[in-house]
Design a protein around this motif. Structure first.
Motif, PDB file in Angstrom:
ATOM      1  N   THR A  15       3.448  -3.514  11.608  1.00  0.00           N
ATOM      2  CA  THR A  15       2.664  -2.997  10.485  1.00  0.00           C
ATOM      3  C   THR A  15       1.339  -2.418  10.948  1.00  0.00           C
ATOM      4  O   THR A  15       0.923  -1.341  10.511  1.00  0.00           O
ATOM      5  CB  THR A  15       2.410  -4.122   9.465  1.00  0.00           C
ATOM      6  N   ASN A  19       0.468  -3.368   2.737  1.00  0.00           N
ATOM      7  CA  ASN A  19       1.888  -3.384   3.081  1.00  0.00           C
ATOM      8  C   ASN A  19       2.634  -4.476   2.311  1.00  0.00           C
ATOM      9  O   ASN A  19       3.796  -4.311   1.941  1.00  0.00           O
ATOM     10  CB  ASN A  19       2.047  -3.596   4.590  1.00  0.00           C
ATOM     11  N   ASN A  49       3.528  -3.226  -1.003  1.00  0.00           N
ATOM     12  CA  ASN A  49       4.307  -1.990  -0.993  1.00  0.00           C
ATOM     13  C   ASN A  49       5.684  -2.248  -1.597  1.00  0.00           C
ATOM     14  O   ASN A  49       6.451  -3.081  -1.105  1.00  0.00           O
ATOM     15  CB  ASN A  49       4.448  -1.477   0.441  1.00  0.00           C
ATOM     16  N   TYR A  64       8.303   1.736  12.522  1.00  0.00           N
ATOM     17  CA  TYR A  64       8.653   0.516  11.810  1.00  0.00           C
ATOM     18  C   TYR A  64       9.776  -0.260  12.487  1.00  0.00           C
ATOM     19  O   TYR A  64      10.076  -1.385  12.073  1.00  0.00           O
ATOM     20  CB  TYR A  64       9.070   0.855  10.375  1.00  0.00           C
TER      21      TYR A  64
END
Length: 736
Positions: free
Chosen positions: A48, A468, A471, A723
């Motif tokens: 991340t 994140n 998200n 990612y």
């Protein structure tokens, strides 16, 4: 005639039946992929943060710049320190604490008093007094020297640094004093040096000389206050002592008079005679004790002899008890001359003499004891008389000595207090006075840059992690399948500012590009039997919201279908997102059709009249219905089977750019027209809840439902690779 209304009712149904008998795409009917192995929290954290490394770097650089600017904006501060030393405590009698404990207690007391509000007020008063004296000196003498003028300006700056001049009080004099005290307290620092007797007093200011003066004033005011307290205490004690001296002196005179009067009344007493009488009495007591012991032994001897005689004991036993050698010799000769009468008389005579001798010794001891006791009674009377004379004297002499000692102590204490008042000792002295420091206390601004970068970098990382965690978008094929419950057939890379010519070039000219390979893979997966000699297909493209890349995906699939051969029809039913469709019509069409899908299904025109041909790219376009036509009414009234059969009799692939799923039920009606449904989901943009809400009614339909799949559009391949999802994006990034 091809596409006429009359022929639409007379076309043979063989081809249409063959289309209905086609097997559905096994790829789109497959079970969902297994979930990826869950990575560790640390790995997820690293991934991340790594994906937003440039953002974090920018935040860190911004933090360093802000820290440097803050360091440049703040004033340079200097700290001057004064050191005072505490006298070592003396351990008095009856105190069980150690010297170190006494020292720690004394240090704590001084630290508390130095930091007290009262002492700060005294320091402020001293600074104000110095400023007032300086102002009076200036007004009284205009011919002051340059040094005096410098001193005045210096003190003015000192006072101005402690409390603001020229500013109105916030509310009351008490509030102004509180602000001044807070300013002074914030600049002061008081602390012990390790475990020593030294206390350091520091003051921080932007003027080194002013900082030194305040620190010295702080220490000197405290010492002066201690001196005043000690002097006042000693003065009070001296006054009390002086008031008590006449009474003690009168007591001494009275005790001395009583002692002299007693001596004159009873005469002088010889202490040595009293001591001799006492010694002689003790000696007589010892002699009496010895004589009584001898008398007791003689009397006990006589009683035993008398007891043996009365009992008729043998001569030998009597002789042994008497203990006479002569008698013992006579008894020893008696067995050889038993009939000798003269020997027996001799033994009896000797025995009588021995008993008489023992009785005479007892009488002597008795007379001796009586004489000694008589002598002792005389001495006891003499000793009692001497003791009677000495008792009064000995009771008066200690009183005189005690009063005399107390009087002398008071005189000595008086002299000591007079000396201490003249030269008081506060128990604290300045060990090292403060000098204007040359080195600044504040660090250089350059040293604030690394901490600022670190702090802002950490804050940025926390912001990235929190963002994140909140998200709710889809960023991988595995996430799309897990959240939507349908297979994900691929990713469509993002192309910035895409237009018709660019899209044609990417799909048809750059066939080894990631975009072209991704589109071709999606098409083959959705229609694996498409091409010449294979049954035609109708593919419906839809999405949940606008800007999900639905139209780009539809045109890309249409362009890719031309590579597989056969005729391709692009049926546009989305009236909101018409930019790209209008570009294709304007760039590649030869003859513009004046009719639309609404005219065709309403039997207002022929098929060929609703088709805009684009021979350069091999695609025919059927435009969306006019705004006056209700798409829901058109879809619900048209004969679906007849319409699709007619289109599939002409075209090998029909790409339907359907309306938005969130807009209404039109997409659910169009689903029955298609052989496959592709649901466009914008990568890292479309919310999961919205996509699931749109898909739920589309997925309803039982066992014979049309196969559905999702496609992630506008995927940033490089960012997606960061990612570490491990899906088809890695294949698209690989070189061919």
């Amino acid at each position: 005639m091809e596409g006429s209304i009359a022929s639409r009712t007379r076309l043979p149904r063989v081809t249409q039946m063959a289309v209905a008998a086609l097997e559905t795409n096994s790829r789109m009917r497959r079970s969902l992929r297994e979930p990826m192995q869950t990575s560790s929290p640390f790995h997820q954290l690293v991934v991340t943060v790594a994906t937003r490394k440039w953002f974090l770097l920018a935040i860190a650089v911004l933090g360093g710049i802000l820290a440097g600017l803050a360091g440049l904006a703040r004033p340079v501060l200097f700290e001057a320190t004064t050191q005072i030393i505490i006298d070592a405590p003396s351990r008095s009698a009856g105190v069980t604490e150690s010297v170190q404990d006494l020292l720690d207690s004394s240090i704590d007391d001084h630290l508390t008093m130095l930091s007290s509000q009262v002492h700060l007020r005294r320091v402020l008063a001293a600074l104000r007094k110095a400023e007032a004296a300086d102002a009076a000196g200036k007004s009284g003498s205009s011919a002051a020297s340059g040094d005096q003028r410098n001193t005045g300006s210096f003190l003015s700056g000192l006072v101005n640094s402690v409390w603001p001049q020229g500013k109105p009080a916030a509310g009351s004099p008490q509030a102004a004093d509180a602000a001044e005290l807070k300013t002074l307290r914030n600049g002061m620092r008081v602390g012990q040096e390790l475990r020593s007797r030294v206390i350091t007093i520091g003051y921080t200011d932007n003027n080194p000389a002013r900082a030194a003066l305040v620190a010295n004033t702080f220490a000197q005011v405290y010492i002066d206050d201690l001196i005043q307290k000690r002097r006042a205490s000693d003065q009070l004690e001296l006054e009390s002592l002086v008031a008590s001296l006449p009474q003690v002196q009168a007591n001494l005179v009275d005790a001395t008079d009583r002692l002299e009067t007693y001596r004159l009344t009873h005469g002088a007493v010889d202490q040595s005679a009293a001591n001799n009488a006492a010694n002689e009495t003790a000696e007589l007591s010892r002699q009496i004790s010895l004589s009584k012991a001898d008398l007791s032994a003689s009397e006990s001897h006589l009683r035993r002899i008398e007891d043996l005689r009365k009992a008729g004991a043998a001569v030998s036993v009597m002789a042994e008890e008497i203990g006479s050698p002569v008698l013992a010799d006579l008894v020893a000769r008696q067995p050889g001359a038993a009939a000798d009468e003269g020997l027996g008389n001799a033994i009896n005579h000797e025995m009588e003499q021995d008993v008489a001798r023992i009785a005479a010794e007892a009488n002597v001891y008795r007379a001796q004891v009586a004489a000694l006791e008589g002598r002792k009674r005389v001495l006891d009377a003499a000793v009692a008389d001497i003791a009677n004379q000495l008792s009064g004297l000995r009771s008066l002499e200690p009183q005189v000595a005690i009063v005399t000692q107390h009087y002398n102590d008071l005189l000595g204490r008086q002299q000591d207090l007079i000396r201490r008042i003249a030269t008081p000792s506060p128990g604290v002295m300045i060990l090292s006075a403060a000098w204007p420091p040359s080195n600044a206390k504040t660090l250089s601004p350059i040293f604030l840059v690394p901490p600022g970068m670190i702090v802002f970098g950490l804050l940025g990382a926390v912001l990235v992690i929190v963002r994140n965690s909140f998200n709710q978008t889809l960023r991988s094929e595995a996430e799309a399948e897990a959240e939507l419950g349908i297979p994900c057939v691929g990713l469509l890379p993002k192309v910035s500012g895409i237009h018709a010519k660019q899209l044609r070039h990417l799909v048809l000219s750059q066939r080894n590009s990631p975009f072209s390979r991704a589109v071709t893979s999606i098409l083959v997966t959705a229609a694996p039997t498409q091409g010449r000699g294979h049954p035609p297909h109708i593919i419906l493209i839809t999405s949940s919201v606008q800007d999900d890349g639905k139209t780009e995906l539809a045109w890309s699939l249409a362009l890719a279908a031309t590579r597989l051969g056969g005729r391709v029809l692009f049926l546009d039913l989305d009236r909101k997102d018409a930019r790209l469709t209008n570009e294709f019509r304007g760039e590649f069409s030869t003859v513009m059709a004046h009719s639309s899908f609404g005219d065709y299904v309403s039997d207002r025109c022929l098929l060929q009249d609703a088709i805009t041909r684009m021979p350069e790219i091999g695609i025919d376009l059927m435009a969306a219905p006019a705004p006056s036509d209700d798409l829901l009414t058109l879809l619900s009234t048209v004969d679906r089977s007849q319409f699709t059969d007619e289109l599939l009799s002409v075209y090998d692939v029909v790409i339907i750019n359907g309306p938005l799923g969130l807009g209404g039920p039109e997409t659910r009606l169009l689903k029955r027209w298609a052989d496959a449904v592709l649901f466009a989901v914008r990568w890292a943009r479309t919310r999961r809840s919205i996509a699931r809400g749109v898909l739920e009614p589309l997925r309803a339909g039982g066992a014979g439902a049309v196969p559905m799949a999702s496609v992630l559009t506008q995927v940033n391949l490089k960012k997606h690779a960061g990612y570490r999802m491990g899906d088809s994006a890695d294949l698209l990034l690989a070189r061919v």
